[in-house]
Write an enzyme that holds these catalytic residues in place. Structure first.
Site, short mmCIF file in Angstrom:
data_model
loop_
_atom_site.label_atom_id
_atom_site.label_comp_id
_atom_site.label_asym_id
_atom_site.label_seq_id
_atom_site.Cartn_x
_atom_site.Cartn_y
_atom_site.Cartn_z
N TYR A 255 0.83 -1.20 0.00
CA TYR A 255 0.00 0.00 0.00
C TYR A 255 0.86 1.25 0.00
O TYR A 255 1.98 1.25 0.49
CB TYR A 255 -0.90 0.03 1.24
CG TYR A 255 -1.78 -1.19 1.39
CD1 TYR A 255 -2.99 -1.29 0.71
CD2 TYR A 255 -1.38 -2.25 2.20
CE1 TYR A 255 -3.79 -2.42 0.84
CE2 TYR A 255 -2.17 -3.38 2.34
CZ TYR A 255 -3.37 -3.46 1.66
OH TYR A 255 -4.15 -4.59 1.79
N GLU A 274 12.58 -4.96 -8.64
CA GLU A 274 13.55 -5.16 -7.56
C GLU A 274 14.78 -5.85 -8.15
O GLU A 274 14.75 -7.02 -8.50
CB GLU A 274 12.95 -6.03 -6.45
CG GLU A 274 11.73 -5.43 -5.78
CD GLU A 274 12.07 -4.47 -4.65
OE1 GLU A 274 13.28 -4.22 -4.42
OE2 GLU A 274 11.14 -3.98 -4.00
#
Length: 305
Positions: A255, A274
């Site tokens: 979130y 990532e």
């Protein structure tokens, strides 16, 4: 001779000097400032292309993930060099691509945090304030574990995409005040760096974004139940060309991120990439492998949009 250095630890000064040098060598590149950090450091962008499709890549939201900065700078240099010589980049006709697409890059969203991690901040009063924050979180190594901006707010937990849920999760984890990582701030968009990215995004109305982080060799592509058109297809393509796994964001960090807000606000493809493996900050020796793994994603964000 290449401008972008890929064998040194980055600072805001090196990043901004590199952007200026690229702009000087390749006059068709545009550079500008989207805002300033807490300490007044310019947050610079590069722009290349004249196409109607707008793509935005950013890096170093998190201080100890600065290895993502030279990834974007090196890509900008390779793209500009190919365009300037009417050449190809990894088989792609760059002149043709840049008639279709305009690419915006912000290689260092969090210049103060990067400078802290890499020892470029010398002012005693600033370091004293930061050390007081770090001392409250003895389990996080200092300065290598620092992800936040210089005030101790995690810039990638600042966006109005279920921010209250991010606050609840992080407070339950013990991050209830300024911290080296995972403190959401006192409200959405309280920090100048996050607000700069937010306003820049609203102004430019991008068609696709990539947010570069480290580490784990993972591509995150969803926010809640939002699934923008072609977003899954593009994510799978990114996984194929990079060898990275494609996953949905873990609930604990799912979130208030930039990618989350972009997907929620625009219903367009947005991705967190990532890079690398290990403990942040990743050593610069990983750069070459990271760049090779990601060139297909960096080009794919422009060809697949």
């Amino acid at each position: 001779m290449a401008i972008v250095q890929t064998n040194v630890n980055y600072t805001s000064q090196l990043n901004n000097n590199t952007i200026q040098q690229l702009n000087d060598r390749y006059p068709f590149l545009e550079m500008g400032e989207v805002g300033r950090s807490v300490l007044g450091t310019p947050i610079l962008f590069l722009k290349i292309g004249m196409g109607s499709q707008k793509v935005f890549y950013n890096a170093a939201f998190h201080a100890n993930e600065w290895i993502t900065t030279p990834v974007l700078l090196r890509f900008a240099e390779e793209l500009a060099e190919a365009y300037g010589t009417r050449g190809r980049l990894y088989g792609i006709d760059v002149s043709r691509l840049l008639r279709k697409v305009t690419l915006y890059l912000i290689p260092m969203v969090n210049p103060d945090g990067v400078d802290l991690v890499n020892g470029a901040i010398k002012e005693e009063n600033i370091l004293r304030n930061v050390e007081q924050i770090a001392n409250r979180y003895q389990g996080i190594p200092y300065p290598s574990g620092w992800k936040a901006n210089i005030r101790g707010v995690d810039l990638n937990l600042q966006f109005p995409a279920e921010w209250d849920m991010a606050r609840q999760i992080k407070f339950e984890q013990g991050f209830t005040t300024f911290a080296p990582r995972d403190f959401v701030g006192e409200g959405p968009l309280t920090e100048p760096e996050s607000l700069a990215i937010y306003n820049f995004s609203l102004r430019e109305n991008f068609d696709l974004i990539l947010a570069y982080h480290s580490q784990g060799e993972v591509i995150y592509w969803k926010f809640l139940d939002y699934e923008p058109p072609r977003s899954r297809e593009i994510a799978l393509y990114f996984g194929e060309v990079s060898g990275y796994t494609v996953e949905e964001t873990p609930i604990a960090s799912g979130y208030a991120g930039y990618k989350d807000w972009f997907i929620q606000n625009y219903n367009r493809p947005g991705y967190t990439i990532e890079v690398g493996q290990g403990m942040n900050p990743l050593p610069i020796e990983q750069f070459q492998q990271i760049y090779l793994d990601n060139i297909g994603i960096l080009l794919g964000g422009m060809t697949e949009v």
